[in-house]
Enzyme design. Structure first.
Site, PDB file in Angstrom:
ATOM      1  N   ARG A  39       0.814  -1.218   0.000  1.00 56.44           N
ATOM      2  CA  ARG A  39       0.000   0.000   0.000  1.00 56.44           C
ATOM      3  C   ARG A  39       0.844   1.264   0.000  1.00 56.44           C
ATOM      4  NH1 ARG A  39      -5.107  -1.720   3.848  1.00 56.44           N
ATOM      5  NH2 ARG A  39      -6.274  -2.650   2.126  1.00 56.44           N
ATOM      6  N   LYS A 201     -19.610 -15.542   1.993  1.00 56.61           N
ATOM      7  CA  LYS A 201     -21.008 -15.249   2.273  1.00 56.61           C
ATOM      8  C   LYS A 201     -21.719 -14.561   1.128  1.00 56.61           C
ATOM      9  CE  LYS A 201     -20.894 -15.263   7.220  1.00 56.61           C
ATOM     10  NZ  LYS A 201     -21.240 -14.547   8.449  1.00 56.61           N
ATOM     11  N   GLY A 354     -10.260  -8.089  -0.913  1.00 57.64           N
ATOM     12  CA  GLY A 354      -9.013  -8.321  -0.187  1.00 57.64           C
ATOM     13  C   GLY A 354      -8.483  -9.734  -0.345  1.00 57.64           C
ATOM     14  N   GLY A 377     -13.042  -3.361   0.663  1.00 54.96           N
ATOM     15  CA  GLY A 377     -14.394  -2.872   0.927  1.00 54.96           C
ATOM     16  C   GLY A 377     -14.814  -1.776  -0.037  1.00 54.96           C
TER      17      GLY A 377
HETATM   18  P1  ADP Z   1     -12.887 -11.063  -0.835  1.00 55.99           P
HETATM   19  O1  ADP Z   1     -12.081 -10.589   0.357  1.00 55.99           O
HETATM   20  O2  ADP Z   1     -12.015 -11.328  -2.042  1.00 55.99           O
HETATM   21  O3  ADP Z   1     -14.043 -10.146  -1.132  1.00 55.99           O
HETATM   22  P2  ADP Z   1     -14.485 -12.817   0.791  1.00 55.99           P
HETATM   23  O4  ADP Z   1     -13.982 -12.139   2.020  1.00 55.99           O
HETATM   24  O5  ADP Z   1     -15.888 -12.605   0.405  1.00 55.99           O
HETATM   25  O6  ADP Z   1     -13.523 -12.487  -0.450  1.00 55.99           O
HETATM   26  O7  ADP Z   1     -14.316 -14.394   0.950  1.00 55.99           O
HETATM   27  C1  ADP Z   1     -13.065 -14.988   1.235  1.00 55.99           C
HETATM   28  C2  ADP Z   1     -13.219 -16.208   2.099  1.00 55.99           C
HETATM   29  O8  ADP Z   1     -14.172 -17.105   1.564  1.00 55.99           O
HETATM   30  C3  ADP Z   1     -11.940 -16.964   2.217  1.00 55.99           C
HETATM   31  O9  ADP Z   1     -11.492 -16.916   3.558  1.00 55.99           O
HETATM   32  C4  ADP Z   1     -12.303 -18.393   1.809  1.00 55.99           C
HETATM   33  O10 ADP Z   1     -11.724 -19.391   2.622  1.00 55.99           O
HETATM   34  C5  ADP Z   1     -13.802 -18.388   1.980  1.00 55.99           C
HETATM   35  N1  ADP Z   1     -14.443 -19.420   1.153  1.00 55.99           N
HETATM   36  C6  ADP Z   1     -14.423 -19.519  -0.182  1.00 55.99           C
HETATM   37  N2  ADP Z   1     -15.073 -20.636  -0.581  1.00 55.99           N
HETATM   38  C7  ADP Z   1     -15.517 -21.249   0.526  1.00 55.99           C
HETATM   39  C8  ADP Z   1     -16.252 -22.444   0.773  1.00 55.99           C
HETATM   40  N3  ADP Z   1     -16.670 -23.205  -0.236  1.00 55.99           N
HETATM   41  N4  ADP Z   1     -16.528 -22.774   2.052  1.00 55.99           N
HETATM   42  C9  ADP Z   1     -16.110 -21.977   3.067  1.00 55.99           C
HETATM   43  N5  ADP Z   1     -15.418 -20.839   2.903  1.00 55.99           N
HETATM   44  C10 ADP Z   1     -15.113 -20.482   1.642  1.00 55.99           C
HETATM   45 MG    MG Z   2     -12.467 -10.758   2.493  1.00 55.23          MG
END
Ligand code: ADP
Ligand code: MG
Length: 400
Positions: A39, A201, A354, A377
């Site tokens: 960053r 989620k 992230g 975010g």
């Molecule tokens: P980002 O930060 O890229 O927006 P998220 O925070 O929404 O992504 O999601 C990341 C998390 O989702 C990771 O910690 C990963 O382990 C979890 N994840 C992805 N697929 C699954 C799954 N099938 N079951 C449980 N957790 C999952």
């Molecule tokens: Mg995340």
């Protein structure tokens, strides 16, 4: 880009004047040292441009989540030291933010000098966007530059409020780049336009799905998110992460999206993420009652990769599986690899989020994407079509 940037300023608006620069130096620290300076590096183009044009730089940022009072472990002192190394020039650090001493330090700067002040989240009122604090912060500069895309979704005193009291108020180059890529994808994407969404989620991504659906030619879903859709289709999801209260919403999205929304046809399952040796592939109709979906399966990886290679604009947010724990990283790596190849074939590829950005970095593929957003975010809220307060507060670019 509808906002003025530092490149739109006249030299006389910069030279010899104090630039209050809000950056996102919210970096991980490890025993008093910067553990990852991504960053800090991301802000260098803006800082170096201002130095070359002989501004007097006053840099502010938040770090961590201190509770509106000084906490030594969240001091920006180590960050200032690392910035000095990266810039290859002296950087002064003053452990105060908007005090008389801090203002005096800004007045003592010479042209091209760099000063870093203390964590803005040590200040009561920062997170409330308090007007008195915003005015007080405005005393630290003669004009305002916001390069903190990662904090632009927050209406805080140092990211939004202060801009009301300093003119010009313009975007830095990182901010401009983020808005150009993300905004370009949303407003004028080259088609086919493909979105890939995953992560844990569905609740955090529903607004993104809603906002992207009318714009995209296809939306590929992975991660645990897929399981809430499976439940809406009446499929067995075993012990997968499902959000029961979102099943109705998922059902409605499926109906409205029609053929444009794709869910994985096969999945990698195991009794738990810790039992990687027991991982196996099943069709989505055959998820065992006592196992969890932890990644997209090999057929889905191949078909997602094919779709990626035919698209001209691709936006990706959220890993396809539990990528932190092999072998459940295979789906995420396949998407990252296909995106890297798509970039080389001329597609515009954008990674936001992230964890997705971390996965791409870990795979060594960051440089092969058109753009990897520095704001988790903030990029999500931007993709949701929300107005970012830190951007809205900046000067509009008027017709020449
Ligand atoms: P980002 O930060 O890229 O927006 P998220 O925070 O929404 O992504 O999601 C990341 C998390 O989702 C990771 O910690 C990963 O382990 C979890 N994840 C992805 N697929 C699954 C799954 N099938 N079951 C449980 N957790 C999952
Ligand atoms: Mg995340």
């Amino acid at each position: 880009m509808s906002k003025r940037t530092i490149l739109d300023l006249h030299p006389s608006e910069i030279r010899g004047r104090r630039a209050l620069v809000r950056v996102d130096f919210n970096v991980p620290l490890d025993s008093g040292r910067v553990a990852d300076d991504t960053r800090i590096s991301a802000a260098l183009p803006t800082l170096e441009t201002l130095i070359t044009r002989r501004a007097r730089l006053v840099i502010v940022s938040h770090l961590g989540r201190p509770k509106a009072k000084p906490e030594p472990k969240y001091s920006l002192a180590p960050v200032a030291a690392r910035l000095g190394e990266l810039l290859g020039r002296p950087v002064t650090f003053v452990g105060e933010t908007d005090t008389e001493a801090a203002v005096a330090a800004t007045r003592a700067l010479g042209d091209g000098d760099v000063l870093v002040l203390e964590n803005t989240r040590f200040l009561p009122g920062e997170e409330q966007n308090d007007e008195t604090l915003a005015k007080s912060l405005a005393r630290l500069g003669d004009f305002y530059v916001n390069d903190a895309f990662g904090a632009a979704h927050r209406a805080h005193a140092s990211t939004a409020g202060v801009a009301a009291f300093l003119r010009p108020a313009v975007a830095g180059l990182l901010m401009e780049r983020e808005l150009a890529y993300l905004g370009g994808a949303l407003e004028a994407p080259r088609h086919p336009f493909l979105a890939i969404l995953g992560g844990a989620k569905i609740s955090g991504k529903i607004d993104v799905v809603e906002s992207l659906l009318p714009k995209v030619d296809g939306l590929l879903v992975g991660g645990a998110m897929a399981c809430t859709f499976y439940r809406a289709m009446g499929l067995e999801t075993g012990t997968s992460l499902v959000e029961p209260e979102r099943v109705a919403m998922a059902h409605s999205l499926l109906e409205r999206a029609g053929y444009r929304l794709t869910l994985p046809h096969d999945v990698t399952v195991a009794p738990s993420a810790e039992q990687g040796t027991r991982a196996h592939t099943v069709k989505r109709e055959a998820i065992p009652k006592d196992e969890a979906m932890l990644d997209i399966g090999p057929d889905s990886r191949a078909s997602y990769a094919r779709a990626i290679l035919t698209a001209k604009t691709i936006v990706w947010n959220g890993p396809m599986g539990v990528f932190e724990t092999p072998p459940f990283d295979a789906g995420t790596l396949a998407v990252a690899q296909a995106m890297a190849e798509a970039t080389e074939r001329g597609a515009t590829t954008i990674v936001g989020g992230g964890d997705s950005a971390a996965a791409v970095e870990r795979a060594g593929l960051s440089a092969r994407m058109s753009h990897v957003s520095t704001g988790g975010g903030a990029s999500l809220e931007f993709l949701e079509g929300k107005r970012l307060p830190g951007v809205a507060a900046l000067d509009d670019r008027t017709a020449p």
